[in-house]
Structures are given as C-alpha cells and as structure tokens.
Design a protein around this motif. Structure first.
Motif, PDB file in Angstrom:
ATOM      1  N   LEU A 258     -41.431  -0.045 -12.806  1.00 53.90           N
ATOM      2  CA  LEU A 258     -40.099  -0.623 -12.663  1.00 53.90           C
ATOM      3  C   LEU A 258     -39.001   0.373 -13.017  1.00 53.90           C
ATOM      4  O   LEU A 258     -38.050   0.575 -12.253  1.00 53.90           O
ATOM      5  N   ALA A 259     -39.116   0.977 -14.192  1.00 56.23           N
ATOM      6  CA  ALA A 259     -38.071   1.892 -14.644  1.00 56.23           C
ATOM      7  C   ALA A 259     -37.956   3.102 -13.735  1.00 56.23           C
ATOM      8  O   ALA A 259     -36.851   3.593 -13.480  1.00 56.23           O
ATOM      9  N   HIS A 260     -39.085   3.602 -13.233  1.00 55.06           N
ATOM     10  CA  HIS A 260     -39.051   4.741 -12.318  1.00 55.06           C
ATOM     11  C   HIS A 260     -38.232   4.415 -11.071  1.00 55.06           C
ATOM     12  O   HIS A 260     -37.410   5.220 -10.608  1.00 55.06           O
ATOM     13  N   LYS A 316     -39.743  -1.200  -1.652  1.00 54.48           N
ATOM     14  CA  LYS A 316     -39.150  -0.410  -0.584  1.00 54.48           C
ATOM     15  C   LYS A 316     -38.559   0.908  -1.084  1.00 54.48           C
ATOM     16  O   LYS A 316     -38.151   1.747  -0.269  1.00 54.48           O
ATOM     17  N   VAL A 317     -38.495   1.071  -2.391  1.00 54.30           N
ATOM     18  CA  VAL A 317     -37.976   2.326  -2.944  1.00 54.30           C
ATOM     19  C   VAL A 317     -39.064   3.384  -2.850  1.00 54.30           C
ATOM     20  O   VAL A 317     -40.157   3.209  -3.412  1.00 54.30           O
ATOM     21  N   PRO A 318     -38.853   4.497  -2.155  1.00 55.24           N
ATOM     22  CA  PRO A 318     -39.898   5.526  -2.020  1.00 55.24           C
ATOM     23  C   PRO A 318     -40.153   6.237  -3.344  1.00 55.24           C
ATOM     24  O   PRO A 318     -39.225   6.691  -4.012  1.00 55.24           O
ATOM     25  N   VAL A 319     -41.414   6.306  -3.731  1.00 55.63           N
ATOM     26  CA  VAL A 319     -41.773   6.967  -4.986  1.00 55.63           C
ATOM     27  C   VAL A 319     -42.881   7.991  -4.823  1.00 55.63           C
ATOM     28  O   VAL A 319     -43.072   8.855  -5.684  1.00 55.63           O
ATOM     29  N   TYR A 320     -43.634   7.904  -3.743  1.00 54.58           N
ATOM     30  CA  TYR A 320     -44.723   8.846  -3.514  1.00 54.58           C
ATOM     31  C   TYR A 320     -44.250   9.912  -2.531  1.00 54.58           C
ATOM     32  O   TYR A 320     -44.374   9.756  -1.315  1.00 54.58           O
TER      33      TYR A 320
END
Length: 343
Positions: A258-260, A316-320
C-alpha cells in the motif's frame, strides 16, 4: 483509570528508552533491515515486547492493575511468537515456519468453549493472517506502529465494552509501547519492529479481538474483525492479487504494498502513513460502533466495499518496472565524424 494511565505512560517511556539502547547492539550483531535505503536496526520490536511484558506483569504482580484470567496465557503465547520472530530476524527463517509456529500459539489462546471448534479453527487462521499482515506492514517507516496503535485502541474499546478490564489494560499498554517505539520509527526510521515486534503486535491484537467477539454472531464477528484490521488485510490482499496477476512468486518481495503505491502517486513517506492511519481509524471506528450495537451490519459492508475500491484502484499503479538499457545520446560532432568516415 488512573493506574491504567500510569501503566501506559510507563510503557511508552520504557519502550522509547529500550529502542534507543538496543540500536547499537542490533547494528553490531548485523540485525538490520536492508530493504530500506539504509540499514535499519531491527530490535525495536524487542523493545516493544519487553516494555509490554515488564509493565503488564508488574501491574499484575503489584496488584495495581490485575490482568485476570486468560490474559496471562495470551501474553505467554505472544512472547513465544516474538521469540520465533526474533529468530527469523537473526537467521532468516522460512515463512512457513513462522506461520506454523504462530498457528500453534494461536491454537492455545482461542476460547473454544465460547466459539466452538469449527469457528475456533477459523479464528486460529485469522490470527495467523493478521500476524502475517502486520509483518508485511513493517516495510514502511512508521506504518506498522501507527496502524498498531489505532487498532489497539479499537480492540481495547471493544474489550472495555465487554468488561474485560485485564485485556483492556494489556491493549492500552501495547498502544503506549508502540507509541514510544514510533519515536524512533518515524521517517527517517532509526529502528524497525522486525518480525519479532510485528508478529507480536499482530498476534496480540488479533487474539484479543477474537476474545472480545467470542459469543457473538459469526457473520457479525467476521465483519467487525475485518474492520478492526482493514489496513493490514487490504495490504495482504493487494500484494497477493498483484503478484498473482504479474506471475510473480508470493515469496518474492517487491515495492507492491500500500505505502509503496501511494508513494508512486506522489505522497511523501509521512503522508502515506498518515493517510493509511486515517483509513485504519475509520475502519476501527465502524468496528467499535458495530460491536456496541450503535451501527448496523451495513456499516461494515461499506468498509468492505470501500476497501475493495481502493485495492482495485491501487492495482492499476505500475510497480513492477521493466529494466531498459539506457542509450547515451550521440552528439552532433560524433555524428559528423561518423558521416565523414562512412563517406
């Protein structure tokens, strides 16, 4: 009431002092969290465990605030979980060993005479889930401590409504100890809970919540327990779904909590923690109102629905990120030289 306040203040100061004193031994022993930008000592969780144990048992031994039946067993089981977590911090135990040990400890504190065996076994699974979820929250400075304080106040309010004074004292002491720890864990963190403190906090909170809901309806209890731990539960669901959709192993870490994701949206580390703390408070408030009969089951349904919307939105937030080879820009002079060589 006065004795409970004195116990809480003592726990706060003791946890803050122990967290400061244990930083140097943790650094020398190499007990640090290397997931952050710089190594952070992990013995802050041990400071919380020691503060809670010393103050709670001290209050019981002196008769200032007796903890009563059942709370002693919970503290003993939680201490065993903390020792297991400390071993994981030192020797990187596999996750399955942590979960199995936590499940055994949880099986020893569930009140089967009030819940029944089937519901009791489900309660064991939920305690393990919550303890693991709090361990996952320790990835960001101040997050696990903040959510733990908010949850402790909520579960403590439920315990007070059930006239479980000993349990209420334990939760107030835990909230105070986590507050003292936060003095060293707020961004930029100088100490972290580690598996020792995060598993311990999650275990105590989940076990206490199960005790307060024992004897109530099963469906309503599920809703209240979820609302009490909405942030931790949402974080686990988000991570599991995200890694499954990306085809990544669940055991493989990543900046997908979540925080990321909130940081990716532009929030500061402190802002992300405050926002999640506010979300946790909202869930806890609904849980306390529902537990006392001041709000209907529909309120908990709204919490679940809002959580689902947040999780789906953050997915939907890109993290990889995909690694790409960086190409140096070619200057005009180099281009001219290449053209001359090639005719």
């Amino acid at each position: 009431m006065l004795y409970a306040i004195v116990a809480a203040v003592t726990a706060l100061l003791l946890a803050a002092l122990l967290a400061a004193l244990l930083r140097v031994p943790a650094l020398r022993a190499g007990l640090v969290d290397r997931r952050r930008a710089r190594p952070v000592p992990l013995l802050g969780g041990l400071a919380v465990v020691l503060a809670v144990a010393l103050v709670t048992w001290g209050c019981d031994w002196t008769g200032i605030a007796p903890i009563g039946d059942g709370v002693g067993e919970l503290l003993a089981a939680a201490s065993a979980v903390a020792v297991l977590g400390l071993a994981a911090d030192a020797w990187r135990l596999r996750t399955r060993f942590l979960l199995a040990g936590t499940a055994i400890a949880a099986a020893c504190v569930v009140p089967y005479d009030e819940t029944g065996v089937p519901a009791g076994l489900l309660a064991v699974g939920w305690i393990v889930w919550t303890a693991a979820a709090f361990k996952g929250l320790d990835h960001a400075d101040g997050l696990a401590g903040t959510v733990g304080v908010v949850t402790a106040f909520g579960v403590g309010a439920c315990a007070t409504a059930e006239v479980m004074d000993g349990l209420a004292v334990l939760l107030s002491v835990l909230a105070a100890a986590l507050t003292g720890f936060l003095m060293h864990n707020w961004h930029p963190a100088r100490s972290a809970l580690g598996a020792c403190g995060s598993l311990y906090a999650g275990f105590v909170l989940a076990s206490a919540a199960v005790s307060t809901r024992a004897g109530h309806g099963f469906a309503s209890s599920v809703g209240v327990l979820f609302a009490l731990t909405v942030v931790a539960s949402a974080d686990v669901v988000l991570v599991v779904v995200s890694r499954r959709l990306a085809g990544r192993p669940l055991s493989r870490g990543g900046p997908d909590h979540l925080a990321h994701r909130l940081r990716r949206l532009g929030l500061t580390p402190q802002g992300a923690v405050v926002l999640l703390g506010a979300g946790g408070f909202s869930g806890v408030l609904v849980a306390v109102l529902a537990h006392n009969g001041w709000a209907g089951d529909s309120a908990v349904v709204w919490v679940a629905g809002g959580t689902a919307v947040v999780v789906l939105g953050l997915l939907k937030v890109p993290v990889y990120g995909v690694r790409r080879q960086l190409r140096r820009p070619v200057s005009s002079q180099v281009r001219t030289q290449l053209r001359v060589r090639n005719g």
